[in-house]
Scaffold this motif. Structure first.
Motif, PDB file in Angstrom:
ATOM      1  N   ASP A   1      23.139  29.153 -51.392  1.00 35.65           N
ATOM      2  CA  ASP A   1      23.997  29.352 -51.078  1.00 35.65           C
ATOM      3  C   ASP A   1      24.538  28.525 -52.505  1.00 35.65           C
ATOM      4  OD1 ASP A   1      24.965  30.925 -48.976  1.00 35.65           O
ATOM      5  OD2 ASP A   1      25.350  29.397 -47.575  1.00 35.65           O
ATOM      6  N   VAL A   2      23.862  28.280 -52.693  1.00 40.87           N
ATOM      7  CA  VAL A   2      23.729  27.059 -53.931  1.00 40.87           C
ATOM      8  C   VAL A   2      22.528  27.222 -54.703  1.00 40.87           C
ATOM      9  CG1 VAL A   2      24.243  24.481 -54.742  1.00 40.87           C
ATOM     10  CG2 VAL A   2      25.041  25.108 -52.480  1.00 40.87           C
ATOM     11  N   PRO A   3      22.865  26.890 -55.915  1.00 36.18           N
ATOM     12  CA  PRO A   3      21.688  27.445 -57.375  1.00 36.18           C
ATOM     13  C   PRO A   3      20.986  26.197 -57.606  1.00 36.18           C
ATOM     14  CG  PRO A   3      23.897  27.361 -57.988  1.00 36.18           C
ATOM     15  CD  PRO A   3      24.348  27.118 -56.786  1.00 36.18           C
ATOM     16  N   THR A   4      19.501  26.544 -56.511  1.00 36.71           N
ATOM     17  CA  THR A   4      18.262  25.771 -57.393  1.00 36.71           C
ATOM     18  C   THR A   4      17.917  26.265 -58.219  1.00 36.71           C
ATOM     19  OG1 THR A   4      17.146  27.024 -55.633  1.00 36.71           O
ATOM     20  CG2 THR A   4      18.683  24.880 -54.532  1.00 36.71           C
ATOM     21  N   LYS A   5      17.554  25.004 -58.728  1.00 32.73           N
ATOM     22  CA  LYS A   5      16.291  25.540 -59.864  1.00 32.73           C
ATOM     23  C   LYS A   5      14.516  25.652 -59.995  1.00 32.73           C
ATOM     24  CE  LYS A   5      16.569  22.381 -63.769  1.00 32.73           C
ATOM     25  NZ  LYS A   5      15.693  21.320 -64.171  1.00 32.73           N
ATOM     26  N   LYS A   6      14.145  26.080 -58.710  1.00 27.61           N
ATOM     27  CA  LYS A   6      12.749  26.035 -58.255  1.00 27.61           C
ATOM     28  C   LYS A   6      13.075  26.228 -56.222  1.00 27.61           C
ATOM     29  CE  LYS A   6       9.556  25.362 -60.400  1.00 27.61           C
ATOM     30  NZ  LYS A   6       8.178  24.928 -61.295  1.00 27.61           N
ATOM     31  N   PHE A   7      12.721  26.954 -55.925  1.00 24.23           N
ATOM     32  CA  PHE A   7      13.257  26.634 -54.315  1.00 24.23           C
ATOM     33  C   PHE A   7      11.668  26.870 -53.685  1.00 24.23           C
ATOM     34  CE2 PHE A   7      15.928  27.132 -50.988  1.00 24.23           C
ATOM     35  CZ  PHE A   7      14.885  26.682 -49.346  1.00 24.23           C
ATOM     36  N   LYS A   8      10.723  26.105 -52.558  1.00 26.34           N
ATOM     37  CA  LYS A   8       9.646  26.248 -52.157  1.00 26.34           C
ATOM     38  C   LYS A   8       9.619  26.061 -50.713  1.00 26.34           C
ATOM     39  CE  LYS A   8       7.861  28.001 -55.762  1.00 26.34           C
ATOM     40  NZ  LYS A   8       6.582  28.503 -55.939  1.00 26.34           N
ATOM     41  N   THR A   9       8.778  26.427 -49.877  1.00 26.98           N
ATOM     42  CA  THR A   9       8.574  25.642 -48.446  1.00 26.98           C
ATOM     43  C   THR A   9       7.427  25.612 -48.747  1.00 26.98           C
ATOM     44  OG1 THR A   9       8.018  28.037 -47.845  1.00 26.98           O
ATOM     45  CG2 THR A   9      10.496  27.301 -47.521  1.00 26.98           C
ATOM     46  N   ALA A  10       6.715  24.454 -47.569  1.00 32.27           N
ATOM     47  CA  ALA A  10       6.072  23.932 -47.029  1.00 32.27           C
ATOM     48  C   ALA A  10       5.437  23.759 -45.376  1.00 32.27           C
ATOM     49  CB  ALA A  10       5.910  22.258 -47.496  1.00 32.27           C
ATOM     50  N   VAL A  11       4.446  24.156 -44.997  1.00 33.82           N
ATOM     51  CA  VAL A  11       4.165  23.650 -43.175  1.00 33.82           C
ATOM     52  C   VAL A  11       3.051  23.063 -42.930  1.00 33.82           C
ATOM     53  CG1 VAL A  11       6.188  25.300 -42.716  1.00 33.82           C
ATOM     54  CG2 VAL A  11       3.545  25.789 -43.036  1.00 33.82           C
ATOM     55  N   LEU A  12       3.227  22.336 -41.868  1.00 33.32           N
ATOM     56  CA  LEU A  12       1.803  21.928 -41.613  1.00 33.32           C
ATOM     57  C   LEU A  12       0.654  22.920 -41.027  1.00 33.32           C
ATOM     58  CD1 LEU A  12      -0.189  18.983 -41.237  1.00 33.32           C
ATOM     59  CD2 LEU A  12       1.587  18.814 -38.981  1.00 33.32           C
ATOM     60  N   VAL A  13       1.222  23.612 -40.110  1.00 31.77           N
ATOM     61  CA  VAL A  13       1.025  24.564 -39.306  1.00 31.77           C
ATOM     62  C   VAL A  13       1.431  26.428 -39.628  1.00 31.77           C
ATOM     63  CG1 VAL A  13      -0.300  25.696 -37.530  1.00 31.77           C
ATOM     64  CG2 VAL A  13      -0.299  23.175 -37.766  1.00 31.77           C
ATOM     65  N   ASP A  14       0.600  27.140 -39.892  1.00 36.14           N
ATOM     66  CA  ASP A  14       1.129  28.602 -40.390  1.00 36.14           C
ATOM     67  C   ASP A  14       0.745  29.221 -39.016  1.00 36.14           C
ATOM     68  OD1 ASP A  14       2.373  31.222 -40.753  1.00 36.14           O
ATOM     69  OD2 ASP A  14       2.030  30.853 -42.549  1.00 36.14           O
ATOM     70  N   ARG A  15       1.369  29.696 -37.871  1.00 38.76           N
ATOM     71  CA  ARG A  15       1.080  30.504 -36.548  1.00 38.76           C
ATOM     72  C   ARG A  15       0.417  32.183 -37.052  1.00 38.76           C
ATOM     73  NH1 ARG A  15       2.883  29.581 -31.348  1.00 38.76           N
ATOM     74  NH2 ARG A  15       1.371  30.984 -31.911  1.00 38.76           N
ATOM     75  N   ASN A  16       0.978  32.778 -37.750  1.00 38.65           N
ATOM     76  CA  ASN A  16       0.959  33.935 -38.654  1.00 38.65           C
ATOM     77  C   ASN A  16       2.106  34.760 -37.435  1.00 38.65           C
ATOM     78  OD1 ASN A  16      -0.595  33.384 -40.620  1.00 38.65           O
ATOM     79  ND2 ASN A  16      -2.510  32.753 -39.235  1.00 38.65           N
ATOM     80  N   HIS A  17       2.483  34.326 -37.261  1.00 39.88           N
ATOM     81  CA  HIS A  17       3.189  35.607 -36.194  1.00 39.88           C
ATOM     82  C   HIS A  17       5.361  35.467 -36.672  1.00 39.88           C
ATOM     83  CE1 HIS A  17       0.471  35.554 -32.414  1.00 39.88           C
ATOM     84  NE2 HIS A  17       0.185  34.266 -32.732  1.00 39.88           N
ATOM     85  N   LYS A  18       4.790  36.137 -37.667  1.00 37.52           N
ATOM     86  CA  LYS A  18       6.361  36.002 -38.090  1.00 37.52           C
ATOM     87  C   LYS A  18       7.065  37.455 -38.162  1.00 37.52           C
ATOM     88  CE  LYS A  18       4.373  33.879 -41.806  1.00 37.52           C
ATOM     89  NZ  LYS A  18       2.730  33.752 -42.062  1.00 37.52           N
ATOM     90  N   LYS A  19       8.921  37.148 -37.527  1.00 41.98           N
ATOM     91  CA  LYS A  19       9.685  38.121 -37.733  1.00 41.98           C
ATOM     92  C   LYS A  19      10.523  38.491 -38.364  1.00 41.98           C
ATOM     93  CE  LYS A  19      12.205  36.591 -34.191  1.00 41.98           C
ATOM     94  NZ  LYS A  19      12.866  36.308 -32.962  1.00 41.98           N
ATOM     95  N   TYR A  20      10.074  37.536 -39.577  1.00 40.95           N
ATOM     96  CA  TYR A  20      11.110  37.348 -40.757  1.00 40.95           C
ATOM     97  C   TYR A  20      10.221  37.415 -41.543  1.00 40.95           C
ATOM     98  CZ  TYR A  20      14.810  36.665 -37.200  1.00 40.95           C
ATOM     99  OH  TYR A  20      15.642  36.801 -36.641  1.00 40.95           O
ATOM    100  N   PRO A  21      10.271  37.654 -43.379  1.00 37.80           N
ATOM    101  CA  PRO A  21       9.586  38.429 -44.404  1.00 37.80           C
ATOM    102  C   PRO A  21       9.473  36.420 -45.259  1.00 37.80           C
ATOM    103  CG  PRO A  21      11.231  39.108 -44.904  1.00 37.80           C
ATOM    104  CD  PRO A  21      11.537  38.799 -43.403  1.00 37.80           C
ATOM    105  N   VAL A  22       9.076  35.324 -44.797  1.00 36.08           N
ATOM    106  CA  VAL A  22       9.406  34.226 -45.493  1.00 36.08           C
ATOM    107  C   VAL A  22       7.978  34.205 -45.192  1.00 36.08           C
ATOM    108  CG1 VAL A  22       9.232  33.104 -42.582  1.00 36.08           C
ATOM    109  CG2 VAL A  22      10.395  32.197 -44.855  1.00 36.08           C
ATOM    110  N   LYS A  23       7.134  33.376 -46.151  1.00 32.54           N
ATOM    111  CA  LYS A  23       6.099  32.500 -46.486  1.00 32.54           C
ATOM    112  C   LYS A  23       6.195  31.134 -47.148  1.00 32.54           C
ATOM    113  CE  LYS A  23       4.663  33.486 -50.955  1.00 32.54           C
ATOM    114  NZ  LYS A  23       5.027  31.935 -51.806  1.00 32.54           N
TER     115      LYS A  23
END
Length: 165
Positions: free
Chosen positions: A113-135
Protein backbone atom coordinates in the motif's frame (compact mmCIF):
# COMPACT_ATOMS: atom_id res chain seq x y z
CA UNK A 1 5.21 -36.67 18.93
CA UNK A 2 8.97 -36.85 18.85
CA UNK A 3 11.21 -33.88 18.16
CA UNK A 4 13.73 -34.12 15.35
CA UNK A 5 16.18 -31.23 15.57
CA UNK A 6 16.67 -29.81 12.10
CA UNK A 7 18.70 -26.72 13.06
CA UNK A 8 20.99 -26.29 16.04
CA UNK A 9 21.89 -23.00 17.70
CA UNK A 10 25.20 -22.93 15.80
CA UNK A 11 23.47 -23.59 12.47
CA UNK A 12 20.88 -20.87 13.12
CA UNK A 13 23.65 -18.39 13.95
CA UNK A 14 25.47 -19.27 10.70
CA UNK A 15 22.24 -18.82 8.72
CA UNK A 16 21.62 -15.42 10.34
CA UNK A 17 25.14 -14.31 9.37
CA UNK A 18 24.66 -15.56 5.80
CA UNK A 19 21.30 -13.81 5.43
CA UNK A 20 22.81 -10.60 6.86
CA UNK A 21 25.56 -10.68 4.21
CA UNK A 22 22.98 -11.38 1.47
CA UNK A 23 20.87 -8.43 2.67
CA UNK A 24 23.99 -6.23 2.78
CA UNK A 25 24.89 -7.19 -0.81
CA UNK A 26 21.33 -6.52 -1.99
CA UNK A 27 21.01 -3.16 -0.21
CA UNK A 28 24.66 -2.03 -0.46
CA UNK A 29 23.71 1.34 -2.00
CA UNK A 30 21.26 2.19 0.80
CA UNK A 31 22.03 4.30 3.88
CA UNK A 32 19.18 2.74 5.82
CA UNK A 33 16.71 -0.13 5.48
CA UNK A 34 13.63 -1.40 7.28
CA UNK A 35 13.58 -4.95 8.61
CA UNK A 36 10.00 -5.91 9.42
CA UNK A 37 9.57 -9.07 11.47
CA UNK A 38 6.26 -10.87 11.79
CA UNK A 39 5.40 -11.26 15.48
CA UNK A 40 6.64 -13.11 17.41
CA UNK A 41 9.38 -15.42 16.10
CA UNK A 42 9.73 -13.49 12.84
CA UNK A 43 10.45 -10.35 14.85
CA UNK A 44 13.03 -12.16 16.99
CA UNK A 45 14.74 -13.39 13.81
CA UNK A 46 14.54 -9.88 12.30
CA UNK A 47 16.22 -8.46 15.41
CA UNK A 48 19.07 -10.97 15.12
CA UNK A 49 19.54 -10.24 11.41
CA UNK A 50 19.48 -6.47 12.05
CA UNK A 51 22.14 -6.79 14.75
CA UNK A 52 24.37 -8.76 12.38
CA UNK A 53 23.89 -6.25 9.52
CA UNK A 54 24.88 -3.39 11.81
CA UNK A 55 28.07 -5.30 12.74
CA UNK A 56 29.14 -5.91 9.13
CA UNK A 57 28.05 -2.69 7.44
CA UNK A 58 27.31 1.01 7.84
CA UNK A 59 23.66 0.51 6.89
CA UNK A 60 21.30 1.86 9.55
CA UNK A 61 18.58 -0.66 10.32
CA UNK A 62 15.15 0.40 11.50
CA UNK A 63 13.25 -2.53 13.05
CA UNK A 64 9.51 -2.91 12.63
CA UNK A 65 7.25 -5.44 14.33
CA UNK A 66 4.34 -6.65 12.18
CA UNK A 67 1.29 -8.08 13.91
CA UNK A 68 -0.83 -10.40 11.79
CA UNK A 69 -3.68 -12.57 13.04
CA UNK A 70 -2.49 -15.91 11.63
CA UNK A 71 -5.96 -17.48 12.01
CA UNK A 72 -7.60 -14.54 10.22
CA UNK A 73 -4.92 -12.80 8.11
CA UNK A 74 -7.57 -10.66 6.41
CA UNK A 75 -8.11 -8.76 9.67
CA UNK A 76 -6.22 -5.52 10.34
CA UNK A 77 -2.43 -5.75 10.23
CA UNK A 78 -0.52 -3.38 12.50
CA UNK A 79 3.12 -2.28 12.46
CA UNK A 80 5.26 -0.74 15.20
CA UNK A 81 6.34 2.11 12.89
CA UNK A 82 4.23 4.40 10.72
CA UNK A 83 4.00 3.95 6.96
CA UNK A 84 5.85 7.27 6.50
CA UNK A 85 8.90 5.65 8.09
CA UNK A 86 9.11 2.90 5.46
CA UNK A 87 7.90 4.90 2.47
CA UNK A 88 10.48 4.81 -0.37
CA UNK A 89 12.91 2.68 1.68
CA UNK A 90 14.36 -0.75 1.17
CA UNK A 91 12.34 -3.27 3.19
CA UNK A 92 12.79 -6.91 4.19
CA UNK A 93 9.82 -8.83 5.61
CA UNK A 94 11.00 -11.62 7.92
CA UNK A 95 9.28 -14.71 9.34
CA UNK A 96 10.64 -17.85 10.97
CA UNK A 97 8.87 -20.52 8.88
CA UNK A 98 7.34 -20.24 5.40
CA UNK A 99 4.68 -22.93 5.35
CA UNK A 100 1.62 -22.23 3.21
CA UNK A 101 2.67 -18.66 2.49
CA UNK A 102 -0.53 -17.20 3.94
CA UNK A 103 1.11 -15.05 6.63
CA UNK A 104 3.89 -13.85 4.34
CA UNK A 105 1.59 -12.96 1.42
CA UNK A 106 -0.75 -10.94 3.65
CA UNK A 107 2.29 -9.22 5.15
CA UNK A 108 3.58 -8.40 1.67
CA UNK A 109 0.11 -7.14 0.68
CA UNK A 110 0.07 -4.78 3.67
CA UNK A 111 3.39 -3.18 2.70
CA UNK A 112 2.39 -2.81 -0.96
CA UNK A 113 0.00 0.00 0.00
CA UNK A 114 3.05 2.26 0.42
CA UNK A 115 5.75 2.63 -2.27
CA UNK A 116 9.07 1.02 -1.33
CA UNK A 117 12.43 1.24 -3.10
CA UNK A 118 13.13 -2.48 -2.94
CA UNK A 119 11.12 -5.21 -1.19
CA UNK A 120 12.51 -8.63 -0.19
CA UNK A 121 11.46 -11.49 2.08
CA UNK A 122 13.51 -13.67 4.43
CA UNK A 123 12.72 -16.88 6.34
CA UNK A 124 14.70 -19.31 8.43
CA UNK A 125 12.88 -22.42 7.14
CA UNK A 126 11.03 -22.77 3.81
CA UNK A 127 8.69 -25.78 3.96
CA UNK A 128 7.68 -25.87 0.29
CA UNK A 129 3.92 -26.22 0.98
CA UNK A 130 2.79 -22.97 -0.58
CA UNK A 131 -0.84 -22.08 -1.29
CA UNK A 132 0.18 -18.66 -2.60
CA UNK A 133 2.77 -17.49 -5.14
CA UNK A 134 5.19 -16.14 -2.56
CA UNK A 135 8.87 -16.93 -2.20
CA UNK A 136 11.62 -16.19 0.24
CA UNK A 137 14.40 -14.12 -1.31
CA UNK A 138 16.68 -15.05 1.58
CA UNK A 139 16.22 -18.40 3.30
CA UNK A 140 18.06 -20.56 5.76
CA UNK A 141 17.02 -24.02 4.60
CA UNK A 142 14.39 -25.59 2.37
CA UNK A 143 12.62 -28.67 3.68
CA UNK A 144 10.41 -31.05 1.81
CA UNK A 145 8.11 -32.30 4.54
CA UNK A 146 4.70 -33.91 4.65
CA UNK A 147 1.77 -31.60 5.32
CA UNK A 148 1.15 -33.44 8.63
CA UNK A 149 4.60 -32.50 9.95
CA UNK A 150 5.12 -29.24 11.79
CA UNK A 151 8.29 -27.12 12.06
CA UNK A 152 8.80 -25.22 15.31
CA UNK A 153 11.52 -22.64 15.88
CA UNK A 154 12.53 -21.93 19.47
CA UNK A 155 14.50 -18.80 20.31
CA UNK A 156 16.00 -18.95 23.80
CA UNK A 157 18.58 -16.61 25.27
CA UNK A 158 21.52 -19.00 24.92
CA UNK A 159 20.09 -21.81 22.81
CA UNK A 160 17.97 -21.51 19.69
CA UNK A 161 16.88 -24.49 17.62
CA UNK A 162 14.31 -25.68 15.11
CA UNK A 163 12.65 -29.06 15.17
CA UNK A 164 10.24 -31.12 13.12
CA UNK A 165 7.37 -32.95 14.76
Amino acid sequence: MSQNIILSDLQINHIIKRIAYQVYETFIDEDSIIIAGIASNGYILATKIAKEIEQISAIKVNLCEVKINKQNPNSEITTSISSDEYKNKGLILVDDVLNSGTTLIYGVKHFLDVPTKKFKTAVLVDRNHKKYPVKADFKGISLSTSSKEHVTVVFEKDNSYAYLE
